[in-house]
Design a protein around this motif. Sequence first.
Motif, short mmCIF file in Angstrom:
data_model
loop_
_atom_site.label_atom_id
_atom_site.label_comp_id
_atom_site.label_asym_id
_atom_site.label_seq_id
_atom_site.Cartn_x
_atom_site.Cartn_y
_atom_site.Cartn_z
N SER A 182 -87.71 -18.58 10.31
CA SER A 182 -87.82 -17.86 9.05
C SER A 182 -88.18 -18.87 7.96
CB SER A 182 -86.49 -17.20 8.71
OG SER A 182 -85.51 -18.20 8.41
N PRO A 183 -88.66 -18.41 6.81
CA PRO A 183 -88.91 -19.33 5.70
C PRO A 183 -87.66 -20.13 5.31
CG PRO A 183 -90.00 -17.25 5.27
CD PRO A 183 -89.14 -17.05 6.49
N GLU A 184 -86.49 -19.50 5.39
CA GLU A 184 -85.24 -20.21 5.08
C GLU A 184 -84.98 -21.34 6.07
OE1 GLU A 184 -85.33 -16.75 5.49
OE2 GLU A 184 -85.53 -16.39 3.34
N GLN A 185 -85.20 -21.06 7.36
CA GLN A 185 -85.02 -22.11 8.37
C GLN A 185 -86.02 -23.24 8.16
OE1 GLN A 185 -85.33 -19.32 11.70
NE2 GLN A 185 -83.40 -20.15 12.49
N GLN A 186 -87.24 -22.90 7.80
CA GLN A 186 -88.25 -23.93 7.56
C GLN A 186 -87.83 -24.83 6.40
OE1 GLN A 186 -92.38 -22.47 7.60
NE2 GLN A 186 -91.58 -20.65 8.61
N ARG A 187 -87.27 -24.25 5.35
CA ARG A 187 -86.81 -25.05 4.21
C ARG A 187 -85.60 -25.90 4.58
NH1 ARG A 187 -88.39 -20.34 1.58
NH2 ARG A 187 -86.28 -19.49 1.54
N ALA A 188 -84.84 -25.47 5.60
CA ALA A 188 -83.62 -26.19 6.01
C ALA A 188 -83.92 -27.35 6.96
CB ALA A 188 -82.63 -25.23 6.66
N ILE A 189 -85.16 -27.52 7.37
CA ILE A 189 -85.50 -28.61 8.28
C ILE A 189 -85.19 -29.94 7.61
CG2 ILE A 189 -87.44 -29.84 9.36
CD1 ILE A 189 -88.68 -27.08 9.95
N THR A 190 -84.47 -30.78 8.34
CA THR A 190 -84.12 -32.13 7.89
C THR A 190 -84.58 -33.10 8.96
OG1 THR A 190 -82.16 -31.24 6.81
CG2 THR A 190 -82.24 -33.62 7.14
N LEU A 191 -85.52 -33.96 8.63
CA LEU A 191 -86.07 -34.88 9.62
C LEU A 191 -85.12 -36.03 9.90
CD1 LEU A 191 -89.79 -35.16 8.48
CD2 LEU A 191 -88.72 -33.50 10.00
N GLN A 192 -85.06 -36.41 11.17
CA GLN A 192 -84.35 -37.62 11.56
C GLN A 192 -85.31 -38.77 11.26
OE1 GLN A 192 -83.61 -38.01 15.74
NE2 GLN A 192 -81.94 -39.43 15.44
N GLU A 193 -85.12 -39.40 10.11
CA GLU A 193 -86.10 -40.38 9.61
C GLU A 193 -86.30 -41.57 10.53
OE1 GLU A 193 -85.13 -41.34 5.58
OE2 GLU A 193 -85.32 -39.26 4.93
N SER A 194 -85.31 -41.89 11.36
CA SER A 194 -85.48 -43.02 12.29
C SER A 194 -86.42 -42.67 13.44
CB SER A 194 -84.12 -43.46 12.84
OG SER A 194 -83.54 -42.41 13.60
#
Length: 151
Positions: free
Chosen positions: A94-106
């Motif tokens: 959903s658009p909400e889930q897409q906004r909640a994506i947090t990348l593992q920067e490592s």
Amino acid sequence: MTTSVGRAKATASAAVIVRDEQGRVLIVNPVYKERWNLPGGHLEEGELPSAAARREVREEIGLDLEIGDLLVTAWVTRAEGSHVFHVFDGPQLSPEQQRAITLQESEIGEIRFCLPEDIPPSMIPPFALAIWREALAARETKRAAYLELAL
């Protein structure tokens, strides 16, 4: 994880087809590789492929997603050895889930949603597009596929 079938040995990984509302597939750009891929990664010793897929997605994009059916198992033989890829169906975000994506920067530098036909061959590993297309076809036919690719 190393698996053994007869004399053949291979490492193994699991990935997930995650889509947006337009049917585009989520791909990730790992910071430790030159090419993009589906979210996922290597199986740990004794780990089931579906559990590895869920764990890797949670680690890479910060979402704990339900993992669906197995779409493709692909045995890829390359000069450096063989590798078994398990690709599972995932949800439409959903658009909400897409906004909640947090990348593992490592591990992950960036993400994008793409249609497979819009991905230039130089952007992904040479065998990946064939596996991804087979996975998308398996979603439509509701029949898992098995591939053997020699590079």
